[in-house]
Design a protein around this motif. Sequence first.
Motif, PDB file in Angstrom:
ATOM      1  N   SER A  46       0.872  -1.217  -0.177  1.00  0.00           N
ATOM      2  CA  SER A  46       0.001  -0.256   0.082  1.00  0.00           C
ATOM      3  C   SER A  46       0.889   1.379  -0.044  1.00  0.00           C
ATOM      4  CB  SER A  46      -0.887  -0.012   1.325  1.00  0.00           C
ATOM      5  OG  SER A  46      -0.209   0.205   2.163  1.00  0.00           O
ATOM      6  N   SER A  47       2.107   1.105   0.518  1.00  0.00           N
ATOM      7  CA  SER A  47       3.000   2.448   0.588  1.00  0.00           C
ATOM      8  C   SER A  47       3.373   2.707  -0.806  1.00  0.00           C
ATOM      9  CB  SER A  47       4.055   2.233   1.389  1.00  0.00           C
ATOM     10  OG  SER A  47       3.677   2.181   2.738  1.00  0.00           O
ATOM     11  N   TYR A  48       3.350   1.728  -1.671  1.00  0.00           N
ATOM     12  CA  TYR A  48       3.901   2.082  -3.015  1.00  0.00           C
ATOM     13  C   TYR A  48       2.681   2.837  -3.588  1.00  0.00           C
ATOM     14  CZ  TYR A  48       6.091   1.418  -7.733  1.00  0.00           C
ATOM     15  OH  TYR A  48       6.579   1.709  -8.832  1.00  0.00           O
ATOM     16  N   SER A  49       1.615   3.002  -3.559  1.00  0.00           N
ATOM     17  CA  SER A  49       0.595   3.620  -3.953  1.00  0.00           C
ATOM     18  C   SER A  49       0.725   5.188  -3.693  1.00  0.00           C
ATOM     19  CB  SER A  49      -0.849   3.261  -3.754  1.00  0.00           C
ATOM     20  OG  SER A  49      -1.025   3.430  -2.328  1.00  0.00           O
ATOM     21  N   LEU A  50       1.282   5.499  -2.721  1.00  0.00           N
ATOM     22  CA  LEU A  50       1.696   6.907  -2.003  1.00  0.00           C
ATOM     23  C   LEU A  50       2.751   7.242  -2.741  1.00  0.00           C
ATOM     24  CD1 LEU A  50       1.399   6.090   1.963  1.00  0.00           C
ATOM     25  CD2 LEU A  50      -0.317   7.368   0.227  1.00  0.00           C
ATOM     26  N   LEU A  51       3.705   6.594  -3.244  1.00  0.00           N
ATOM     27  CA  LEU A  51       5.012   6.910  -3.795  1.00  0.00           C
ATOM     28  C   LEU A  51       4.772   7.038  -5.283  1.00  0.00           C
ATOM     29  CD1 LEU A  51       8.131   7.268  -3.957  1.00  0.00           C
ATOM     30  CD2 LEU A  51       8.382   4.974  -3.955  1.00  0.00           C
ATOM     31  N   LYS A  52       3.925   6.204  -5.950  1.00  0.00           N
ATOM     32  CA  LYS A  52       3.867   6.096  -7.385  1.00  0.00           C
ATOM     33  C   LYS A  52       3.459   7.219  -8.178  1.00  0.00           C
ATOM     34  CE  LYS A  52       2.393   3.280 -11.244  1.00  0.00           C
ATOM     35  NZ  LYS A  52       3.129   3.869 -11.898  1.00  0.00           N
ATOM     36  N   PRO A  53       2.650   8.195  -7.528  1.00  0.00           N
ATOM     37  CA  PRO A  53       2.309   9.618  -8.208  1.00  0.00           C
ATOM     38  C   PRO A  53       3.659  10.629  -8.581  1.00  0.00           C
ATOM     39  CG  PRO A  53       0.638   9.039  -6.783  1.00  0.00           C
ATOM     40  CD  PRO A  53       1.777   8.063  -6.528  1.00  0.00           C
ATOM     41  N   TYR A  54       4.447  10.394  -7.410  1.00  0.00           N
ATOM     42  CA  TYR A  54       5.663  11.024  -7.370  1.00  0.00           C
ATOM     43  C   TYR A  54       6.711  10.617  -8.546  1.00  0.00           C
ATOM     44  CZ  TYR A  54       3.643  13.338  -3.226  1.00  0.00           C
ATOM     45  OH  TYR A  54       2.852  13.949  -2.503  1.00  0.00           O
ATOM     46  N   LEU A  55       6.714   9.229  -8.475  1.00  0.00           N
ATOM     47  CA  LEU A  55       7.721   8.745  -9.457  1.00  0.00           C
ATOM     48  C   LEU A  55       7.208   9.000 -10.874  1.00  0.00           C
ATOM     49  CD1 LEU A  55       7.878   5.245  -8.049  1.00  0.00           C
ATOM     50  CD2 LEU A  55       9.860   7.029  -7.670  1.00  0.00           C
ATOM     51  N   ASP A  56       5.707   8.897 -11.000  1.00  0.00           N
ATOM     52  CA  ASP A  56       5.062   9.317 -12.398  1.00  0.00           C
ATOM     53  C   ASP A  56       5.394  10.490 -12.887  1.00  0.00           C
ATOM     54  OD1 ASP A  56       4.386   6.609 -12.482  1.00  0.00           O
ATOM     55  OD2 ASP A  56       2.224   6.992 -11.943  1.00  0.00           O
ATOM     56  N   LYS A  57       5.162  11.692 -11.891  1.00  0.00           N
ATOM     57  CA  LYS A  57       5.482  12.980 -12.226  1.00  0.00           C
ATOM     58  C   LYS A  57       6.841  13.109 -12.733  1.00  0.00           C
ATOM     59  CE  LYS A  57       5.590  17.392  -9.671  1.00  0.00           C
ATOM     60  NZ  LYS A  57       5.207  17.986  -8.320  1.00  0.00           N
ATOM     61  N   VAL A  58       7.854  12.633 -12.139  1.00  0.00           N
ATOM     62  CA  VAL A  58       9.355  12.959 -12.338  1.00  0.00           C
ATOM     63  C   VAL A  58       9.641  12.066 -13.602  1.00  0.00           C
ATOM     64  CG1 VAL A  58      11.626  12.602 -11.680  1.00  0.00           C
ATOM     65  CG2 VAL A  58       9.862  13.289 -10.087  1.00  0.00           C
ATOM     66  N   THR A  59       9.196  10.879 -13.992  1.00  0.00           N
ATOM     67  CA  THR A  59       9.418  10.239 -15.217  1.00  0.00           C
ATOM     68  C   THR A  59       8.713  10.914 -16.367  1.00  0.00           C
ATOM     69  OG1 THR A  59       9.368   8.061 -13.816  1.00  0.00           O
ATOM     70  CG2 THR A  59       9.040   7.919 -16.254  1.00  0.00           C
ATOM     71  N   ALA A  60       7.573  11.440 -16.313  1.00  0.00           N
ATOM     72  CA  ALA A  60       6.942  12.178 -17.381  1.00  0.00           C
ATOM     73  C   ALA A  60       7.533  13.422 -17.662  1.00  0.00           C
ATOM     74  CB  ALA A  60       5.234  12.336 -17.081  1.00  0.00           C
ATOM     75  N   ALA A  61       7.998  14.047 -16.685  1.00  0.00           N
ATOM     76  CA  ALA A  61       8.746  15.434 -16.888  1.00  0.00           C
ATOM     77  C   ALA A  61      10.138  15.030 -17.651  1.00  0.00           C
ATOM     78  CB  ALA A  61       8.972  16.219 -15.568  1.00  0.00           C
ATOM     79  N   LYS A  62      10.939  14.140 -17.103  1.00  0.00           N
ATOM     80  CA  LYS A  62      12.141  13.841 -17.885  1.00  0.00           C
ATOM     81  C   LYS A  62      11.995  13.243 -19.049  1.00  0.00           C
ATOM     82  CE  LYS A  62      14.629  14.306 -13.657  1.00  0.00           C
ATOM     83  NZ  LYS A  62      15.937  14.931 -13.570  1.00  0.00           N
ATOM     84  N   GLU A  63      11.185  12.516 -19.195  1.00  0.00           N
ATOM     85  CA  GLU A  63      10.863  11.819 -20.616  1.00  0.00           C
ATOM     86  C   GLU A  63      10.432  12.868 -21.611  1.00  0.00           C
ATOM     87  OE1 GLU A  63       8.004   8.735 -20.323  1.00  0.00           O
ATOM     88  OE2 GLU A  63       9.641   7.322 -19.490  1.00  0.00           O
ATOM     89  N   GLY A  64       9.478  13.837 -21.112  1.00  0.00           N
ATOM     90  CA  GLY A  64       9.209  15.083 -22.151  1.00  0.00           C
ATOM     91  C   GLY A  64      10.537  15.905 -22.359  1.00  0.00           C
ATOM     92  N   SER A  65      11.335  16.171 -21.425  1.00  0.00           N
ATOM     93  CA  SER A  65      12.389  16.827 -21.614  1.00  0.00           C
ATOM     94  C   SER A  65      13.440  16.279 -22.760  1.00  0.00           C
ATOM     95  CB  SER A  65      13.045  17.096 -20.068  1.00  0.00           C
ATOM     96  OG  SER A  65      14.300  17.611 -20.271  1.00  0.00           O
ATOM     97  N   ALA A  66      13.502  15.173 -22.439  1.00  0.00           N
ATOM     98  CA  ALA A  66      14.374  14.233 -23.296  1.00  0.00           C
ATOM     99  C   ALA A  66      13.932  14.189 -24.586  1.00  0.00           C
ATOM    100  CB  ALA A  66      14.606  12.740 -22.832  1.00  0.00           C
ATOM    101  N   THR A  67      12.462  14.037 -25.150  1.00  0.00           N
ATOM    102  CA  THR A  67      11.970  13.923 -26.175  1.00  0.00           C
ATOM    103  C   THR A  67      12.282  15.524 -26.680  1.00  0.00           C
ATOM    104  OG1 THR A  67      10.240  12.604 -25.562  1.00  0.00           O
ATOM    105  CG2 THR A  67       9.694  13.991 -27.316  1.00  0.00           C
ATOM    106  N   GLU A  68      12.162  16.795 -26.131  1.00  0.00           N
ATOM    107  CA  GLU A  68      12.277  17.925 -26.560  1.00  0.00           C
ATOM    108  C   GLU A  68      13.727  18.174 -27.080  1.00  0.00           C
ATOM    109  OE1 GLU A  68      11.039  20.662 -23.562  1.00  0.00           O
ATOM    110  OE2 GLU A  68       8.764  19.868 -23.513  1.00  0.00           O
ATOM    111  N   GLU A  69      14.295  17.766 -26.253  1.00  0.00           N
ATOM    112  CA  GLU A  69      16.051  17.847 -26.439  1.00  0.00           C
ATOM    113  C   GLU A  69      16.439  16.978 -27.804  1.00  0.00           C
ATOM    114  OE1 GLU A  69      18.227  16.660 -23.177  1.00  0.00           O
ATOM    115  OE2 GLU A  69      17.449  18.097 -21.850  1.00  0.00           O
ATOM    116  N   SER A  70      15.832  15.938 -28.213  1.00  0.00           N
ATOM    117  CA  SER A  70      16.183  15.138 -29.255  1.00  0.00           C
ATOM    118  C   SER A  70      15.311  15.628 -30.364  1.00  0.00           C
ATOM    119  CB  SER A  70      15.714  13.784 -29.200  1.00  0.00           C
ATOM    120  OG  SER A  70      14.198  13.544 -28.917  1.00  0.00           O
ATOM    121  N   ALA A  71      14.378  16.777 -30.174  1.00  0.00           N
ATOM    122  CA  ALA A  71      13.593  16.953 -31.470  1.00  0.00           C
ATOM    123  C   ALA A  71      14.493  18.259 -32.137  1.00  0.00           C
ATOM    124  CB  ALA A  71      11.995  17.599 -31.190  1.00  0.00           C
TER     125      ALA A  71
END
Length: 119
Positions: free
Chosen positions: A94-119
Amino acid sequence: APRRNKTILCRQVANGTLLDKICDSARNDPDAEVREMAVATLNNLACSSTADDFVKRSGVLDILADTALLETDEGGQASHALRTLEKSIPEDDSSYSLLKPYLDKVTAAKEGSATEESA
């Protein structure tokens, strides 16, 4: 430091509020170096024995995620702390469900940043 010592620091020192106090310094101290060292301290305290203590405090997860978003490399202190927490908590816990939104937020932002840099 040994896990046992990290656990004692997170649960017993300052009536269990040490993580909150470090988080407050990481967010509010006027000195950038103090804020950086506070995040480094959170990283050093993160381990499988303290993971639950971290995820039960949304303020700690907020500061780690916000700082991870500002880090320019994957080896940053906040990113490392989040990865440590992710590895320490089983996905079906159950603790993972508390952590996951934060992991997703960082992952999405980093992936978005990497996509912008490669474009």
